[in-house]
Design an enzyme around this catalytic site. Structure first.
Site, PDB file in Angstrom:
ATOM      1  N   GLU A  45      -3.261   6.585   8.034  1.00  0.00           N
ATOM      2  CA  GLU A  45      -4.010   7.593   7.292  1.00  0.00           C
ATOM      3  C   GLU A  45      -5.022   8.275   8.199  1.00  0.00           C
ATOM      4  OE1 GLU A  45      -3.989   5.655   2.806  1.00  0.00           O
ATOM      5  OE2 GLU A  45      -5.775   5.433   4.061  1.00  0.00           O
ATOM      6  N   HIS A  95     -14.619  -3.715   8.939  1.00  0.00           N
ATOM      7  CA  HIS A  95     -13.912  -3.367   7.697  1.00  0.00           C
ATOM      8  C   HIS A  95     -14.035  -4.455   6.630  1.00  0.00           C
ATOM      9  CE1 HIS A  95     -12.222   0.129   9.623  1.00  0.00           C
ATOM     10  NE2 HIS A  95     -11.740  -0.604  10.586  1.00  0.00           N
ATOM     11  N   LYS A  98       0.812  -1.211   0.000  1.00  0.00           N
ATOM     12  CA  LYS A  98       0.000   0.000   0.000  1.00  0.00           C
ATOM     13  C   LYS A  98       0.849   1.266   0.000  1.00  0.00           C
ATOM     14  CE  LYS A  98      -4.283  -1.683   2.061  1.00  0.00           C
ATOM     15  NZ  LYS A  98      -4.009  -3.109   2.095  1.00  0.00           N
ATOM     16  N   ARG A 158      -6.690  -8.326  -8.789  1.00  0.00           N
ATOM     17  CA  ARG A 158      -7.351  -9.613  -8.996  1.00  0.00           C
ATOM     18  C   ARG A 158      -8.827  -9.362  -9.256  1.00  0.00           C
ATOM     19  NH1 ARG A 158     -10.077  -9.843  -4.176  1.00  0.00           N
ATOM     20  NH2 ARG A 158      -9.031  -9.004  -2.349  1.00  0.00           N
TER      21      ARG A 158
END
Length: 688
Positions: free
Chosen positions: A200, A235, A116, A297
């Site tokens: 973040e 999540h 990431k 994917r």
């Protein structure tokens, strides 16, 4: 085109790929672990090869064994599905070195987007908007905490190599940061073999909207509209839909073009998903979007895109991997209607959505639904299990995906709601009742969705069953009477109807239930009167009638479709008899389990575990937060259990002193195993 493809996955995606390959005349090879020898995906393929033990690390994550199976069977290509090795750049490179086509993006693109932090830097260079945060290489804990304070709480810690909600923690103050970071790192290392994280700013009023992209080796790259995946718990997505409700056309196009730019920036080929977090104003209107990550994917939720575009994304994957160009251009992509997908999981919604395990004693899915394509009534089912299969602790606990298409969002919602009402699953606990209620939630029905909706509305979504206790009892008693009739023979001494030469006495029946102890009295017919039933809370018995259709599932399980009449009320219900004393009742999307008590058991009693902590599922102890002698408050974190690729923190069932630890880090425990004991104490000691 290929003549034989090996499917390096399991479950519904393996069945889905096998179905598409069959339509194209391509033979398929399944790989399976010892736990999956009798699974649906093995039966769906032309050949099958066992590649190891039940643990994924010894089977589905063994790229060397998968490639050996490809060589042994003559497969020309490997389809990785999603999960396991699907985003493993090293495995994609091994396929290329072995002369086997990897049906996915180039290893370089996977590597660029797989971390990431690295992908954020690439996106920033490509002009794709980013959430403010720390994406640096240093992983020093003190630096990470300082960066979190610089960004400003609340923040989100995310595994750099992660996905699927694993290795992700919200942190709302500095005091909680250290433990959240440690937990996030453990889960990331376990799930992805990499404990690096990024930090973040936690976006306010967020929506999770992703863009489906597709690229070929001829320089073409398309975006195939968006999916709204804001309905999440922990999540992880539970309901997805396409297109996103209320998304302005200008913002949609801007996001689509940004997604194509992201794919082109890494030389992408094949199916991929660019995920954005969309910040909304106080009225819920989308305002700004930020890049989150790219999943290199096919996604679990790809069916909703297929239903609104009329495209087969798995077929596209196969054709692009074989070197063919995309069959259409961007201006030919059409959006028709609306599609909503619900993920049916084996889990306990009321217990924090903890996974559930066990054999699928009953798996009744909607009639006239189609696998892999939409049926005439707009319903599609993608599933990799069958009735009688077991949900094990080794893999993701998803049972099926139920997808509805409609000309409008409301039609799709109502169709999916009706399909869930017809979905009856007994054995493991499931989230079907929760999903049905979520579709009925006024905010969801109005399209006012964001990632916090489930958390805000959980009191209503997770409330006890709304089935009337009286009708639940009537259904259980109706099933009991039908089972007793089925056991009767010509020998009167084997009958279970309590025959006497005189008038039959009233029959007392008691149940332990979600509503507590329930007491009923069944009055047998006499003097021309009908059968009567007195249910909990009723002042007098009411006429009771039951007509039933038996559906024997196996030697240990019976199911009955019942039409019940109790007084003036007439209802259709289904009951699954899990054993001679346990009845699972289904009606209108709601369900409840009733356990019949024998005459000498007394009143039903609740959980007497008191200060005992037991394992809610099989798993591995990965962290202990207390020691013997520690004083704890109710709900304080005691230990962490890893199960089904997720870390679960277990809290204290009561306040007191930890008197005994019965497990150690690294221990494998079974469901119900006692982990530690807490005794009420006024002694002073260390506090957890």
């Amino acid at each position: 085109m290929f003549s034989k493809v090996l499917i390096a996955n399991r479950g519904e995606i393996a069945c889905r790929v096998a179905a598409t390959c069959r339509c194209l005349g391509i033979r398929t090879v399944a790989v399976y672990s010892e736990a999956d020898a009798q699974s649906a995906h093995v039966a769906a393929c032309d050949e099958a090869v066992c590649i190891g033990a039940a643990e994924a690390a010894q089977s589905y994550l063994r790229g060397d064994r998968i490639l050996q199976a490809a060589r042994d069977t003559g497969a020309q290509a490997v389809h990785p599905g999603y999960g396991f090795l699907s985003e493993n750049a090293g495995f994609a490179r091994q396929c290329a070195e072995a002369g086997v086509v990897f049906i996915g993006p180039p290893p370089e693109a996977m590597r660029a987007m797989g971390l990431k932090a690295e992908s954020k830097r690439l996106m920033q260079a490509a002009g794709v908007p980013l959430v403010p945060g720390y994406h640096g290489a240093s992983q020093d804990a003190a630096l990470l905490k300082a960066e979190a304070e610089r960004i400003g709480f609340p923040v989100l810690i995310k595994a750099s190599a992660g996905g699927g909600g694993k290795g992700m923690r919200e942190v709302h103050d500095a005091q909680a940061f250290d433990e959240a970071l440690a937990s996030c790192r453990r889960e990331a290392q376990s799930s992805f073999g990499n404990d690096a994280v990024l930090i973040e700013r936690l976006v306010r009023n967020p929506r999770h909207i992703e863009i489906q992209v597709f690229a070929d080796t001829h320089g073409h790259c398309l975006w195939l509209f968006e999916r709204d995946c804001s309905m999440q718990r922990r999540h992880q997505k539970v309901i997805e839909e396409a297109p996103a409700p209320g998304l302005p056309e200008a913002l949609r196009r801007e996001m689509g073009e940004a997604a194509v730019a992201a794919a082109r920036a890494v030389g992408y080929v094949g199916a991929g998903t660019v995920e954005f977090i969309v910040e909304c104003n106080d009225e819920g209107a989308p305002q700004k979007f930020y890049f989150m990550e790219m999943n290199t994917r096919l996604q679990v939720e790809h069916p909703v895109t297929e239903l609104i575009t009329g495209l087969d994304l798995v077929e596209w994957q196969l054709r692009v991997a074989a070197g063919q160009p995309l069959p259409i251009g961007q201006d030919e992509v059409r959006n028709q209607g609306h599609a909503i997908e619900a993920r049916i999981y084996a889990e306990h919604p009321e217990a924090g959505f903890l996974p559930s395990t066990g054999r699928l004693r009953r798996l009744a899915l909607p009639l006239h639904a189609a696998f892999g394509s939409v049926s005439l009534n707009g319903i599609r089912i993608d599933s990799g299990v069958r009735e009688g299969d077991a949900i094990t602790p080794y893999y993701d606990p998803m049972i099926a995906k139920l997808i509805a298409w409609g000309e409008t969002r409301e039609q799709a919602r109502l169709r999916l709601r009706q399909a869930l009402e017809a979905t009856h699953i007994a054995g493991p606990q499931t989230n079907v009742q929760f999903l049905h209620r979520l579709l009925d939630d006024p905010a969801f029905a109005a399209g006012k969705v964001d990632t916090g909706l489930i958390a805000r509305h959980q009191q209503a979504l997770l409330a006890p069953s709304s089935l009337p206790a009286s009708m639940a009892c009537a259904a259980a008693i109706g099933a009991l009477l039908e089972a007793e009739r089925a056991q009767q023979t010509a020998d009167p001494w084997s009958a279970c109807d309590g025959f006497t030469n005189g008038v039959l006495p009233p029959r007392a029946l008691r149940f332990d239930s979600p509503w507590g102890p329930l007491h009923c009295v069944l009055w047998s017919p006499s003097s021309g009167q009908p059968l009567r039933l007195q249910t909990p809370g009723a002042v007098q018995p009411l006429p009771f009638a039951c007509s039933a259709r038996a559906m024997r599932v196996d030697d240990a399980t019976q199911a009955f479709s019942l039409v019940l009449t109790l007084g003036a009320k007439r209802t259709q219900m289904e009951v699954v008899c899990l054993d001679a004393m346990t009845y699972q009742v289904f009606s209108d999307g709601e369900q409840a389990v009733l356990h019949r008590l024998g005459p000498d058991l007394g009143d039903a009693v609740g959980d007497t575990a008191g200060g005992r902590l037991t394992a809610p599922m099989p798993g591995k102890i990965i962290a202990l937060h207390v020691q013997a002698g520690h004083m704890v408050q109710a709900g304080a974190p005691l230990l962490a259990l890893e199960a089904m690729k997720m870390e679960h923190t277990l809290g204290a069932p009561a306040a007191g002193r930890v008197s005994e630890l019965l497990v150690a880090v690294g221990d494998q425990v079974s469901e119900g195993a006692e982990l530690l004991r807490i005794e009420a104490s006024q002694e002073q000691g260390a506090t957890a």
